[in-house]
Design an enzyme around this catalytic site. Structure first.
Site, PDB file in Angstrom:
ATOM      1  N   LYS A  53       4.656   2.935  -0.260  1.00 41.09           N
ATOM      2  CA  LYS A  53       3.791   3.363   0.840  1.00 41.09           C
ATOM      3  C   LYS A  53       4.673   3.667   2.039  1.00 41.09           C
ATOM      4  CE  LYS A  53       1.116   0.150   2.325  1.00 41.09           C
ATOM      5  NZ  LYS A  53       0.000  -0.763   2.547  1.00 41.09           N
ATOM      6  N   CYS A  71      -4.242   6.240  11.510  1.00 45.55           N
ATOM      7  CA  CYS A  71      -4.368   6.903  10.205  1.00 45.55           C
ATOM      8  C   CYS A  71      -3.488   8.150  10.123  1.00 45.55           C
ATOM      9  CB  CYS A  71      -5.835   7.298   9.986  1.00 45.55           C
ATOM     10  SG  CYS A  71      -6.114   8.219   8.469  1.00 45.55           S
ATOM     11  N   CYS A  73      -3.581   9.588   6.764  1.00 46.42           N
ATOM     12  CA  CYS A  73      -4.038  10.167   5.492  1.00 46.42           C
ATOM     13  C   CYS A  73      -5.271  11.055   5.668  1.00 46.42           C
ATOM     14  CB  CYS A  73      -4.360   9.061   4.480  1.00 46.42           C
ATOM     15  SG  CYS A  73      -5.903   8.172   4.806  1.00 46.42           S
ATOM     16  N   HIS A  86      -6.526   4.665   2.959  1.00 47.52           N
ATOM     17  CA  HIS A  86      -5.340   5.226   2.294  1.00 47.52           C
ATOM     18  C   HIS A  86      -5.067   4.536   0.956  1.00 47.52           C
ATOM     19  CE1 HIS A  86      -3.756   1.921   4.833  1.00 47.52           C
ATOM     20  NE2 HIS A  86      -3.004   1.695   3.766  1.00 47.52           N
TER      21      HIS A  86
END
Ligand code: FES
Length: 107
Positions: A53, A71, A73, A86
């Site tokens: 990640k 965020c 994503c 995500h």
């Protein structure tokens, strides 16, 4: 890489409606239906793909909270803040996107 697959199948118009419009059954019977399926695609094509990640942190002196996740994503229900969506996106696509973490710097 293909982003969609196309297949055809026979289709019975007698029990269906397309877009709320009743089809012309007599004209439609001998035809076939083309089905287009979109495939899930990773949002991150090449950045740090060896990491499970991708998470980055920026130290900021004046924040009201000790940690704020933003965020990256584009799937958060609380955008621009990260809500953990995500994780589901990464599982579904094999992607590795994660939030931008803003951390309050200790004085
Ligand atoms: Fe988008 Fe977490 S929900 S990065």
């Amino acid at each position: 890489m293909s982003m969609a697959s196309v297949s055809s199948a026979s289709f019975c118009y007698s029990k269906s409606r397309i877009g709320g419009v009743k089809p012309n059954i007599a004209a439609a019977r001998p035809r076939s239906l083309v089905v287009v399926r979109a495939e899930a695609q990773a949002i991150n094509p090449e950045i740090r793909k060896t990491e499970e990640k991708v998470v980055d942190s920026v130290m900021v002196a004046e924040l009201s909270k000790p940690l704020t996740a933003y965020c990256r994503c584009w799937r958060s229900g609380t955008f621009p803040l990260c809500d953990g969506s995500h994780v589901k996106h990464n599982k579904a696509t094999g992607d590795n996107v994660g939030p931008l973490l803003l951390k309050k710097q200790k004085e």
